[in-house]
Design a protein around this motif. Sequence first.
Motif, PDB file in Angstrom:
ATOM      1  N   THR A   1      -2.071  -5.753   3.625  1.00 20.17           N
ATOM      2  CA  THR A   1      -1.810  -7.028   2.959  1.00 20.17           C
ATOM      3  C   THR A   1      -1.951  -8.228   3.879  1.00 20.17           C
ATOM      4  O   THR A   1      -2.118  -9.348   3.408  1.00 20.17           O
TER       5      THR A   1
ATOM      6  N   ARG B   1      13.101  -5.136  -7.782  1.00 17.96           N
ATOM      7  CA  ARG B   1      12.702  -4.972  -6.380  1.00 17.96           C
ATOM      8  C   ARG B   1      12.516  -3.499  -6.030  1.00 17.96           C
ATOM      9  O   ARG B   1      11.626  -3.138  -5.255  1.00 17.96           O
TER      10      ARG B   1
ATOM     11  N   THR C   1       2.046  -0.743   1.541  1.00 20.56           N
ATOM     12  CA  THR C   1       1.894  -2.198   1.444  1.00 20.56           C
ATOM     13  C   THR C   1       3.268  -2.861   1.428  1.00 20.56           C
ATOM     14  O   THR C   1       4.296  -2.185   1.483  1.00 20.56           O
ATOM     15  N   ASN C   2       3.283  -4.168   1.320  1.00 23.43           N
ATOM     16  CA  ASN C   2       4.551  -4.918   1.210  1.00 23.43           C
ATOM     17  C   ASN C   2       4.395  -6.077   0.228  1.00 23.43           C
ATOM     18  O   ASN C   2       4.797  -7.211   0.502  1.00 23.43           O
ATOM     19  N   TRP C   3       3.806  -5.810  -0.932  1.00 21.69           N
ATOM     20  CA  TRP C   3       3.652  -6.826  -1.967  1.00 21.69           C
ATOM     21  C   TRP C   3       5.002  -7.175  -2.590  1.00 21.69           C
ATOM     22  O   TRP C   3       5.907  -6.347  -2.625  1.00 21.69           O
ATOM     23  N   THR C   4       5.117  -8.397  -3.075  1.00 16.62           N
ATOM     24  CA  THR C   4       6.326  -8.859  -3.749  1.00 16.62           C
ATOM     25  C   THR C   4       5.945  -9.439  -5.106  1.00 16.62           C
ATOM     26  O   THR C   4       4.765  -9.678  -5.396  1.00 16.62           O
TER      27      THR C   4
ATOM     28  N   ASN D   1       5.232   0.156  -3.069  1.00 14.76           N
ATOM     29  CA  ASN D   1       4.783  -0.172  -1.719  1.00 14.76           C
ATOM     30  C   ASN D   1       4.881   1.023  -0.787  1.00 14.76           C
ATOM     31  O   ASN D   1       4.037   1.204   0.099  1.00 14.76           O
TER      32      ASN D   1
ATOM     33  N   SER E   1      12.840   1.084   7.642  1.00 21.44           N
ATOM     34  CA  SER E   1      12.185  -0.200   7.917  1.00 21.44           C
ATOM     35  C   SER E   1      12.439  -0.704   9.323  1.00 21.44           C
ATOM     36  O   SER E   1      11.950  -1.781   9.673  1.00 21.44           O
TER      37      SER E   1
ATOM     38  N   ARG F   1       9.413  -1.643  -4.374  1.00 19.36           N
ATOM     39  CA  ARG F   1       9.671  -0.923  -3.130  1.00 19.36           C
ATOM     40  C   ARG F   1       9.091   0.489  -3.194  1.00 19.36           C
ATOM     41  O   ARG F   1       8.498   0.972  -2.225  1.00 19.36           O
TER      42      ARG F   1
ATOM     43  N   TYR G   1       6.334  -8.319   7.932  1.00 19.56           N
ATOM     44  CA  TYR G   1       7.622  -7.828   7.454  1.00 19.56           C
ATOM     45  C   TYR G   1       8.739  -8.728   7.973  1.00 19.56           C
ATOM     46  O   TYR G   1       8.711  -9.186   9.115  1.00 19.56           O
TER      47      TYR G   1
ATOM     48  N   ASN H   1       1.594  -6.036   8.103  1.00 19.99           N
ATOM     49  CA  ASN H   1       1.027  -4.932   7.330  1.00 19.99           C
ATOM     50  C   ASN H   1      -0.497  -5.004   7.385  1.00 19.99           C
ATOM     51  O   ASN H   1      -1.080  -6.044   7.067  1.00 19.99           O
TER      52      ASN H   1
ATOM     53  N   LYS I   1       0.491  -9.400   5.531  1.00 18.86           N
ATOM     54  CA  LYS I   1       1.784 -10.080   5.476  1.00 18.86           C
ATOM     55  C   LYS I   1       2.727  -9.485   6.514  1.00 18.86           C
ATOM     56  O   LYS I   1       2.725  -8.279   6.765  1.00 18.86           O
TER      57      LYS I   1
END
Length: 387
Positions: free
Chosen positions: A94, A285, A297-300, A292, A83, A289, A98, A91, A96
Amino acid sequence: MAWVVQDAEGLIVGPVAEFLRDFAARGNSAGSVRSYAYVLLRWWRWLAAVGVDWDRATAAEVRDLVLWLQLHPKPRRSARTLSADLVGTVNPKTGKQYLDDHYAARTIRHNNAALASFYEYWAEQGRGPVMNPVLRAGGGRRPNAHHNPMMPFRPEGKLRYNPKVPRRRPRALTDEAWDELFDTLTCHRDRALLALTVSNGARASEVLGIRGADVDWGNQLVRVIRKGSRAQQWLPVSEPAMVWLRLYLAEVGKIGPGDPVWVTVRRRQRQGTLTRVPMTYEALRAVLRRANARLGTNWTMHDLRHTCALRMAADENVSLRDVQTILGHAHMETTAEIYLVEDERHTVEKVAAHLARLQEPKPDPAPVATAYRSADLAVLFGDGLLP
């Protein structure tokens, strides 16, 4: 008490221990006690670095700590690996950003609130500084001290060194993004968990706390314990989520009324036997992870909550009061401020359509008459008097 703060010699810090004991006795959750303990640990280390006793601290120490938190990155147990190149970037899928290693504005504001509460407690006990070192923006005077009863109350009482928090719009997954995320999940447990979350917008901690007795199969409901109020609330669940939940429980086996619903897929060694252990937040998580990483992607989990909320808010048959109840917000203003906004995607589509209309060819103007119309002349001069 589960959380204590120790000084450099490994001794328990008495003032912090007494405050945390009182803080826990006031009904605050274990997570809140843990959070305040870490804030006070950071504060004790800061005071040790600048050589000031806790009961001699002033607003200058609070100000300098805020500046230090804004400029310096958070300490990490290990250096970033994969990372490292993504820090601070956006990203492309998305939209969004990081996260980086610096303290967020909300973290600094929470730090100030915890310190203010700590010194307020010791002021009530007759110890500590004469004036709370965490000053308020009003200069220490009582909020609305000269309030006119005919006028509305003004929002006063803001802490002086609180950084501004930029307003963030809720991020929702499109139907295509949700299908892509769901298809990349590899087991029934993960499918059931995410489908349940996107159907009722429960928080991750609330979903993980569901037990066997909290599932009402006949009415398609689940019972959660709300994060802030600790109140129990039944929430609806979509039919697909119930199907995936049934498939997952068929693999796990029988779960008792008091057993947690979400457990690890692999059995672990406990007291000499292999057994499934309750799923933790870090394990959840890890699920996202891995998904993603496969999708780029970096969805939560909180994005799923936003997705559910925006879907409900866009439905004309669901009122804002309904959205507030399902999300568990204490105040209607919170729901309206966050979710009573038009989705950015719809706004972009409308503006794009507007720009496209500007490029359309304009219709030819109506031809202009070059002579008088006979009907108008007849009205003016009469039928027998036309020239």
